[in-house]
Write a protein that holds these residues in place. Structure first.
Motif, PDB file in Angstrom:
ATOM      1  N   LEU A  21       0.808  -1.223   0.000  1.00 41.19           N
ATOM      2  CA  LEU A  21       0.000   0.000   0.000  1.00 41.19           C
ATOM      3  C   LEU A  21       0.841   1.273   0.000  1.00 41.19           C
ATOM      4  N   GLY A  22       2.077   1.178   0.399  1.00 43.57           N
ATOM      5  CA  GLY A  22       2.945   2.348   0.440  1.00 43.57           C
ATOM      6  C   GLY A  22       4.388   1.925   0.305  1.00 43.57           C
ATOM      7  N   GLY A  23       5.242   2.860  -0.051  1.00 42.95           N
ATOM      8  CA  GLY A  23       6.662   2.563  -0.166  1.00 42.95           C
ATOM      9  C   GLY A  23       7.014   1.680  -1.349  1.00 42.95           C
ATOM     10  N   LEU A  24       6.214   1.731  -2.395  1.00 43.93           N
ATOM     11  CA  LEU A  24       6.423   0.838  -3.528  1.00 43.93           C
ATOM     12  C   LEU A  24       7.782   1.019  -4.202  1.00 43.93           C
ATOM     13  N   GLU A  25       8.233   2.249  -4.347  1.00 50.34           N
ATOM     14  CA  GLU A  25       9.541   2.472  -4.981  1.00 50.34           C
ATOM     15  C   GLU A  25      10.670   1.914  -4.115  1.00 50.34           C
ATOM     16  N   SER A  81      -6.507  -1.327  10.466  1.00 51.03           N
ATOM     17  CA  SER A  81      -6.891  -0.336   9.465  1.00 51.03           C
ATOM     18  C   SER A  81      -7.458   0.898  10.153  1.00 51.03           C
ATOM     19  N   ALA A  82      -7.511   1.978   9.424  1.00 51.83           N
ATOM     20  CA  ALA A  82      -8.055   3.227   9.952  1.00 51.83           C
ATOM     21  C   ALA A  82      -9.509   3.040  10.364  1.00 51.83           C
ATOM     22  N   PRO A  83      -9.934   3.748  11.407  1.00 47.30           N
ATOM     23  CA  PRO A  83     -11.340   3.660  11.822  1.00 47.30           C
ATOM     24  C   PRO A  83     -12.263   3.982  10.651  1.00 47.30           C
ATOM     25  N   GLY A  84     -13.357   3.271  10.577  1.00 49.31           N
ATOM     26  CA  GLY A  84     -14.313   3.491   9.499  1.00 49.31           C
ATOM     27  C   GLY A  84     -14.013   2.693   8.244  1.00 49.31           C
ATOM     28  N   THR A  85     -12.848   2.036   8.200  1.00 47.52           N
ATOM     29  CA  THR A  85     -12.517   1.211   7.048  1.00 47.52           C
ATOM     30  C   THR A  85     -13.387  -0.037   7.079  1.00 47.52           C
ATOM     31  N   ARG A  86     -13.952  -0.370   5.946  1.00 50.35           N
ATOM     32  CA  ARG A  86     -14.795  -1.564   5.861  1.00 50.35           C
ATOM     33  C   ARG A  86     -13.954  -2.809   6.154  1.00 50.35           C
ATOM     34  N   SER A 132     -15.922 -12.243   8.843  1.00 46.40           N
ATOM     35  CA  SER A 132     -15.290 -10.925   8.789  1.00 46.40           C
ATOM     36  C   SER A 132     -14.273 -10.815   9.891  1.00 46.40           C
ATOM     37  N   GLY A 133     -13.254 -10.014   9.664  1.00 47.81           N
ATOM     38  CA  GLY A 133     -12.246  -9.772  10.684  1.00 47.81           C
ATOM     39  C   GLY A 133     -11.588  -8.439  10.439  1.00 47.81           C
ATOM     40  N   PRO A 134     -10.867  -7.910  11.433  1.00 53.56           N
ATOM     41  CA  PRO A 134     -10.218  -6.613  11.260  1.00 53.56           C
ATOM     42  C   PRO A 134      -9.066  -6.710  10.271  1.00 53.56           C
ATOM     43  N   ALA A 135      -8.930  -5.702   9.457  1.00 54.60           N
ATOM     44  CA  ALA A 135      -7.804  -5.644   8.538  1.00 54.60           C
ATOM     45  C   ALA A 135      -6.557  -5.288   9.337  1.00 54.60           C
TER      46      ALA A 135
END
Length: 144
Positions: A21-25, A81-86, A132-135
């Motif tokens: 999700l981040g730091g791809l380079e 994951s951030a609050p509110g993330t599905r 379902s479970g938390p990301a």
């Protein structure tokens, strides 16, 4: 492979792949220095962490991480994951390619996020029994 048990027999989780999700380079740079074969071709996002060895290379996880306390170490951490993330639908399926493992061959010991393009093998039958479970995000390099 992370030991996730603090008492009694050890219990571990093998992270086989992840969605970067981040730091791809940074991941591309780390992977290109250890890459075999097709030198010069840029790695696609899907190729960065598509297996345990590639994942470790991309996150700069080496043998110096052996026996670290994941609850206290600042070099590697897990976060929700951030609050509110599905919350994703998690599929529990049999592991792939272990037909010779006797009674363990069909146990639901492989977990993946349903519908993720980062999953190498989809188990349609297992997807009918999902939960379902938390990301969770795993981070292991100061550049991320």
């Amino acid at each position: 492979c992370m030991n996730v048990s603090s008492r009694g027999d050890g219990a571990c989780v093998l992270l086989r792949a992840l969605e970067p999700l981040g730091g791809l380079e940074t991941m591309r740079q780390l992977r290109s220095t250890l890459r075999k074969g097709t030198v010069g071709r840029a790695l696609k996002d899907r190729e960065l962490c598509s297996g345990p060895s590639k994942l470790c290379q991309a996150l700069a996880i080496d043998k110096s991480f052996d026996q670290r306390d994941l609850a206290a170490d600042t070099a590697v951490w897990m976060e929700r994951s951030a609050p509110g993330t599905r919350e994703p639908v998690v599929v529990a399926a049999a592991r792939v390619g272990i037909g010779q493992a006797g009674e363990w061959a069909q146990k639901p010991l492989r977990f993946y996020v349903q519908g993720s393009p980062w999953v190498s093998v989809v188990d349609r039958a297992a997807e009918q029994n999902t939960q379902s479970g938390p990301a969770v995000s795993v981070c292991a390099h100061e550049s991320f």
